[in-house]
Design an enzyme around this catalytic site. Sequence first.
Site, PDB file in Angstrom:
ATOM      1  N   LYS A 292       6.024   8.006   0.608  1.00  0.00           N
ATOM      2  CA  LYS A 292       6.419   9.058   1.504  1.00  0.00           C
ATOM      3  C   LYS A 292       8.109   9.053   1.294  1.00  0.00           C
ATOM      4  O   LYS A 292       8.368   8.773   2.227  1.00  0.00           O
ATOM      5  CB  LYS A 292       5.988   9.002   2.847  1.00  0.00           C
ATOM      6  CG  LYS A 292       4.406   8.974   3.185  1.00  0.00           C
ATOM      7  CD  LYS A 292       4.221   8.901   4.554  1.00  0.00           C
ATOM      8  CE  LYS A 292       3.732   7.845   5.100  1.00  0.00           C
ATOM      9  NZ  LYS A 292       2.910   7.954   6.346  1.00  0.00           N
TER      10      LYS A 292
ATOM     11  N   THR B  45      10.128  -2.423   5.085  1.00  0.00           N
ATOM     12  CA  THR B  45       9.388  -3.783   4.688  1.00  0.00           C
ATOM     13  C   THR B  45       9.640  -4.096   3.216  1.00  0.00           C
ATOM     14  O   THR B  45      10.083  -5.170   3.090  1.00  0.00           O
ATOM     15  CB  THR B  45       7.764  -3.104   4.639  1.00  0.00           C
ATOM     16  OG1 THR B  45       7.636  -2.676   6.101  1.00  0.00           O
ATOM     17  CG2 THR B  45       6.928  -4.255   4.528  1.00  0.00           C
TER      18      THR B  45
ATOM     19  N   ASP C 234       7.133   3.842   3.458  1.00  0.00           N
ATOM     20  CA  ASP C 234       7.352   4.876   4.140  1.00  0.00           C
ATOM     21  C   ASP C 234       8.853   4.928   4.661  1.00  0.00           C
ATOM     22  O   ASP C 234       9.773   5.613   3.701  1.00  0.00           O
ATOM     23  CB  ASP C 234       6.685   4.350   5.505  1.00  0.00           C
ATOM     24  CG  ASP C 234       6.598   5.489   6.550  1.00  0.00           C
ATOM     25  OD1 ASP C 234       6.924   6.528   6.470  1.00  0.00           O
ATOM     26  OD2 ASP C 234       6.604   4.960   7.776  1.00  0.00           O
TER      27      ASP C 234
ATOM     28  N   ASP D 115       0.785  -1.173   0.091  1.00  0.00           N
ATOM     29  CA  ASP D 115       0.128  -0.040  -0.066  1.00  0.00           C
ATOM     30  C   ASP D 115       0.811   1.313  -0.056  1.00  0.00           C
ATOM     31  O   ASP D 115       0.676   2.156  -0.805  1.00  0.00           O
ATOM     32  CB  ASP D 115      -0.984  -0.012   1.441  1.00  0.00           C
ATOM     33  CG  ASP D 115      -0.299  -0.336   2.464  1.00  0.00           C
ATOM     34  OD1 ASP D 115       1.025  -0.530   2.734  1.00  0.00           O
ATOM     35  OD2 ASP D 115      -0.937  -0.271   3.536  1.00  0.00           O
TER      36      ASP D 115
HETATM   37  P1  5GP Z   1       7.926   0.946   5.938  1.00  0.00           P
HETATM   38  O1  5GP Z   1       8.581  -0.504   6.358  1.00  0.00           O
HETATM   39  O2  5GP Z   1       8.296   1.319   4.865  1.00  0.00           O
HETATM   40  O3  5GP Z   1       8.458   2.125   7.135  1.00  0.00           O
HETATM   41  O4  5GP Z   1       6.602   0.849   6.195  1.00  0.00           O
HETATM   42  C1  5GP Z   1       5.630   0.558   5.408  1.00  0.00           C
HETATM   43  C2  5GP Z   1       4.277   0.232   5.923  1.00  0.00           C
HETATM   44  O5  5GP Z   1       4.035   0.866   7.067  1.00  0.00           O
HETATM   45  C3  5GP Z   1       3.135   0.097   5.149  1.00  0.00           C
HETATM   46  O6  5GP Z   1       2.938  -1.389   4.664  1.00  0.00           O
HETATM   47  C4  5GP Z   1       1.908   0.416   6.218  1.00  0.00           C
HETATM   48  O7  5GP Z   1       1.516  -0.797   6.644  1.00  0.00           O
HETATM   49  C5  5GP Z   1       2.670   1.089   7.130  1.00  0.00           C
HETATM   50  N1  5GP Z   1       2.231   2.580   7.135  1.00  0.00           N
HETATM   51  C6  5GP Z   1       3.296   3.603   6.618  1.00  0.00           C
HETATM   52  N2  5GP Z   1       2.808   4.834   6.644  1.00  0.00           N
HETATM   53  C7  5GP Z   1       1.334   4.642   6.742  1.00  0.00           C
HETATM   54  C8  5GP Z   1       0.216   5.504   6.732  1.00  0.00           C
HETATM   55  O8  5GP Z   1       0.423   6.881   6.488  1.00  0.00           O
HETATM   56  N3  5GP Z   1      -0.886   5.031   6.753  1.00  0.00           N
HETATM   57  C9  5GP Z   1      -1.029   3.794   7.002  1.00  0.00           C
HETATM   58  N4  5GP Z   1      -2.230   3.374   7.245  1.00  0.00           N
HETATM   59  N5  5GP Z   1      -0.095   2.635   7.283  1.00  0.00           N
HETATM   60  C10 5GP Z   1       1.241   3.330   6.923  1.00  0.00           C
HETATM   61 MG    MG Z   2       1.386  -2.379   5.018  1.00  0.00          MG
END
Ligand code: 5GP
Ligand code: MG
Length: 194
Positions: free
Chosen positions: A136, A112, A108, A105
């Site tokens: 982002k 992940t 960030d 989705d």
């Molecule tokens: P990363 O590992 O890139 O920091 O995190 C990705 C995961 O964080 C996404 O799959 C999601 O589950 C969660 N996440 C990051 N930002 C948001 C946001 O603005 N809204 C929501 N609902 N989930 C987010």
């Molecule tokens: Mg997620």
Amino acid sequence: MTNEPDIALEEIFSEKQIETRIQELVNEIVSRFHGQELTVAGLLKGSFVFLADMIRHFHRRDLRVLVDFMTVSSYGTETESSGKITLTRDLTMDIAGKHVLLVDDILDTGRTMELTVRHLSGYKPASIATCVLLDKPSRRAVPFKADFTGFEIPDQFVVGYGLDYAHRYREFPNICKIVFTNRTHEKKMVSGND
Ligand code: 5GP
Ligand code: MG
């Protein structure tokens, strides 16, 4: 309207804008994988709505797909995710020799997707491409760039179209940002990673 006090939702992308952008993304993906079978691997739970819309467009464009899901969890502290990420549900299909499209989705910190791509590479797929609805870039903690990105957004917490806040709002057809009117609520938003 929300069920929770102290937060408000403001639409940032309408249902129509999402639909239009997905058609464009699908065009890009179909031209890359035309004539091949694509294994679409979705990260649960956040990607399920996006993935469901995309695969039906793939069908309309004659791209054959296999679909599987996996779950990756992170354990957050109060205001920041810890960066410790665990694979809690792996794919059930064998992706050796397959062209894989990993779908999430939102990108960030990038942790992940970076971890998941590394994990899937171990299965020796023919190729791995990545696709996220939202990105982002200002939040990145590890270098990562998706091959296909729907929309870039600033550092804000968003919900709807599969994305949740404390398990709510996934069913919204549009994407909204959360406006916290009481800062104690912000702590909850980093406690899950799905
Ligand atoms: P990363 O590992 O890139 O920091 O995190 C990705 C995961 O964080 C996404 O799959 C999601 O589950 C969660 N996440 C990051 N930002 C948001 C946001 O603005 N809204 C929501 N609902 N989930 C987010
Ligand atoms: Mg997620």
